[in-house]
Enzyme design. Structure first.
Site, PDB file in Angstrom:
ATOM      1  N   ASP A  35       0.864  -1.180   0.000  1.00 46.20           N
ATOM      2  CA  ASP A  35       0.000   0.000   0.000  1.00 46.20           C
ATOM      3  C   ASP A  35       0.898   1.227   0.000  1.00 46.20           C
ATOM      4  OD1 ASP A  35      -2.535   1.348   0.144  1.00 46.20           O
ATOM      5  OD2 ASP A  35      -2.078   1.814   2.227  1.00 46.20           O
ATOM      6  N   GLU A  60       5.075   5.144   3.505  1.00 47.03           N
ATOM      7  CA  GLU A  60       4.503   6.454   3.817  1.00 47.03           C
ATOM      8  C   GLU A  60       5.628   7.487   3.895  1.00 47.03           C
ATOM      9  OE1 GLU A  60       2.634   9.722   4.622  1.00 47.03           O
ATOM     10  OE2 GLU A  60       1.510   7.905   4.107  1.00 47.03           O
ATOM     11  N   ASP A 113      -2.496  11.981  -2.308  1.00 50.66           N
ATOM     12  CA  ASP A 113      -2.530  13.441  -2.327  1.00 50.66           C
ATOM     13  C   ASP A 113      -2.732  13.906  -3.765  1.00 50.66           C
ATOM     14  OD1 ASP A 113      -1.994  16.209  -2.198  1.00 50.66           O
ATOM     15  OD2 ASP A 113      -0.759  15.911  -0.409  1.00 50.66           O
ATOM     16  N   LYS A 117      -2.601  21.862  -7.984  1.00 47.47           N
ATOM     17  CA  LYS A 117      -2.002  22.834  -8.900  1.00 47.47           C
ATOM     18  C   LYS A 117      -1.209  22.125  -9.997  1.00 47.47           C
ATOM     19  CE  LYS A 117      -1.678  26.426  -5.361  1.00 47.47           C
ATOM     20  NZ  LYS A 117      -0.778  27.294  -4.563  1.00 47.47           N
ATOM     21  N   ASP A 149     -11.418  10.210  -4.603  1.00 46.23           N
ATOM     22  CA  ASP A 149     -12.668  10.967  -4.731  1.00 46.23           C
ATOM     23  C   ASP A 149     -12.454  12.232  -5.559  1.00 46.23           C
ATOM     24  OD1 ASP A 149     -12.592  13.092  -1.889  1.00 46.23           O
ATOM     25  OD2 ASP A 149     -11.068  11.608  -2.389  1.00 46.23           O
TER      26      ASP A 149
END
Length: 209
Positions: A35, A60, A113, A117, A149
């Site tokens: 992941d 991460e 994320d 921009k 989403d």
């Protein structure tokens, strides 16, 4: 938690040597799911505890989250879960870490994320070069799952992966989740939030051919 960290920072250029799979997991022969962008790892904790026949590896970029997750793994004595701190692109491109890629059965990019921009698109985790590296290194049959989403981000990720002829789309309605890394269809905290707020979710599954 959306704490912005620039993945292109030189701070992530130095790559630590990772332990072997037998040092990471109690049973190194189990199927391995990766992941990328696992945040605090709550989704992976749920998966690891609910499906002990798979190994779970989270990468991460926020060091504090990884440190806390590693402590929880030790406290709970979980043998099929491991966390790595750093830029996934750099980690997986490093020659000494190629053993990870070669043993992966599936990868998830869930609610990454979006870097809205346009000048920041280069900071998005899925990049053409990264996808090319995966296509050259992953075993045939390895699956990639994307979910977000943000429609624009979904289109970007889908276009980037689909442009590589080594990956083809799997029809989600025909996919057998019971044999996957997530047999009981657990959801991330972000997905629960999105569903609660009745927002759209965009997702796709690809297979290495």
């Amino acid at each position: 938690m959306r704490q912005h960290v620039n993945p292109l920072s030189s701070n992530f250029n130095q790559i630590e040597k990772l332990p072997s799979l037998s040092e990471m997991f109690g049973d190194s022969k189990s199927n391995l799911h990766l992941d990328i962008g696992c945040a605090a790892g709550e989704f992976l904790f749920d998966l690891a505890l609910g499906n002990t026949s798979w190994n779970y590896l989270g990468i991460e970029i926020r060091e504090k989250l990884v440190k806390n997750a590693k402590l929880k793994v030790i406290e709970r004595e979980i043998k099929n879960l491991y966390f790595i701190f750093g830029n996934a692109n750099n980690i997986l491109n490093d020659m000494q870490n190629k053993f990870i890629i070669k043993n992966i059965k599936s990868i998830s990019f869930y609610f990454p994320d979006p870097w809205f921009k346009k000048r920041h698109y280069k900071r998005r985790v899925i990049q053409p070069g990264f996808v090319n590296m995966l296509s050259n290194s992953l075993q045939k049959g390895t699956l990639i799952f994307i979910k977000t989403d943000v429609k624009d981000l979904f289109n970007y990720m889908d276009c980037t992966i689909s442009s590589n002829f080594h990956f083809k789309t799997i029809d989600k309605k025909d996919f057998n989740y019971s044999e996957s890394f997530n047999p009981i269809k657990l959801k991330t905290d972000r997905e629960k939030y999105v569903i609660y707020n009745q927002l759209d979710i965009y997702e796709k599954i690809y297979i290495k051919i």
